[in-house]
Design a protein around this motif. Structure first.
Motif, short mmCIF file in Angstrom:
data_model
loop_
_atom_site.label_atom_id
_atom_site.label_comp_id
_atom_site.label_asym_id
_atom_site.label_seq_id
_atom_site.Cartn_x
_atom_site.Cartn_y
_atom_site.Cartn_z
N ALA A 1 14.74 35.21 17.93
CA ALA A 1 13.68 36.21 17.83
C ALA A 1 13.10 36.48 19.20
O ALA A 1 13.26 35.67 20.13
CB ALA A 1 12.58 35.71 16.89
N PRO A 2 12.41 37.61 19.38
CA PRO A 2 11.73 37.86 20.65
C PRO A 2 10.68 36.77 20.92
O PRO A 2 10.00 36.31 20.00
CB PRO A 2 11.06 39.23 20.43
N ASP A 3 10.60 36.38 22.18
CA ASP A 3 9.59 35.40 22.60
C ASP A 3 8.35 36.16 23.04
O ASP A 3 8.38 36.86 24.05
CB ASP A 3 10.16 34.56 23.75
N PRO A 4 7.24 36.04 22.31
CA PRO A 4 6.05 36.83 22.66
C PRO A 4 5.43 36.44 24.00
O PRO A 4 4.64 37.20 24.56
CB PRO A 4 5.08 36.54 21.51
N GLU A 5 5.81 35.28 24.53
CA GLU A 5 5.28 34.84 25.82
C GLU A 5 6.13 35.30 27.00
O GLU A 5 5.75 35.09 28.15
CB GLU A 5 5.16 33.32 25.85
N ALA A 6 7.27 35.90 26.72
CA ALA A 6 8.22 36.25 27.78
C ALA A 6 7.96 37.66 28.31
O ALA A 6 7.56 38.55 27.56
CB ALA A 6 9.64 36.17 27.25
N GLU A 7 8.18 37.80 29.59
CA GLU A 7 8.21 39.12 30.22
C GLU A 7 9.67 39.42 30.54
O GLU A 7 10.33 38.68 31.25
CB GLU A 7 7.38 39.12 31.50
N VAL A 8 10.16 40.51 29.98
CA VAL A 8 11.57 40.81 30.14
C VAL A 8 11.73 42.22 30.70
O VAL A 8 11.06 43.15 30.26
CB VAL A 8 12.32 40.66 28.79
#
Length: 198
Positions: free
Chosen positions: A56-63
């Motif tokens: 799933a997408p990591d809500p803490e990540a900046e991509v």
């Protein structure tokens, strides 16, 4: 080419984990983060050096750029979206828009085939390919769960063409193709509580 693992996408990792654990009756193992694509996962070992992945997408990540596994366009309940194979000739298996992306998570290192826009090859009909650069990939390292893959069915409008393309490369009687639309992956899993369909 060898079937390596199956991926279940979810809007959140917790939602996907609860869904899969409730279905199978077993607990998932910790996975990790994929900073390059802004995702994180949890894992479950299957028999025969296979495994399941909830991603799933990591809500803490900046991509910067699209996420892999077509997660930027994913919505709805958790479901099976991707099947991943390890290819002996990795470069030759990079078809249907896949490009070579070196990956790392902790001590794990591998090469992955990812289309530039983050989509799935042929919408998930053709396997995503990888090559492990380790002797202990997750399928060999994860503890046994008592679960095993019985059958993986790929429903796709181009089922016959995909099957023909993979003939001589993927020889796994558990993988079958059926013509149909829309594209859909279905896996039958033997579990301690009986047969479960994903």
């Amino acid at each position: 080419m060898r079937l390596d693992h199956l991926a279940i996408a979810a809007e959140t990792l917790d939602e996907g984990t609860v869904w899969l654990e409730d279905l199978l009756g077993v607990r998932l193992q910790p996975g990790g983060k994929h900073p390059r694509f802004g995702t994180h996962n949890r894992l479950l070992g299957l028999a025969d050096d296979l495994y399941l992945e909830v991603i799933a997408p990591d809500p803490e990540a900046e991509v910067a750029g699209p996420r892999w596994f077509d997660l930027d366009r994913f919505s709805g309940p958790p479901r099976l979206v991707n099947w991943i194979c390890e290819a002996e000739d990795f470069d030759a298996a990079l078809r249907h828009g896949m490009r070579h992306v070196p990956m790392q998570r902790g001590e794990l290192r591998w090469d992955m085939g990812v289309p530039e826009d983050g989509s799935l090859p042929l919408g998930g009909g053709y396997p995503t390919v990888l090559h492990w650069n380790t002797d202990t990939p997750p399928g060999r390292a994860l503890p046994a769960s008592g679960c095993a893959l019985r059958q993986l069915t790929i429903l796709h409008p181009l089922a016959d063409a995909i099957s023909a393309e993979l003939t001589g490369h993927l020889q796994d009687p558990r993988v079958t193709f059926e013509a149909g639309d829309p594209i859909k992956l279905t896996a039958q899993i033997d579990t301690p509580r009986g047969l479960v369909t994903l």
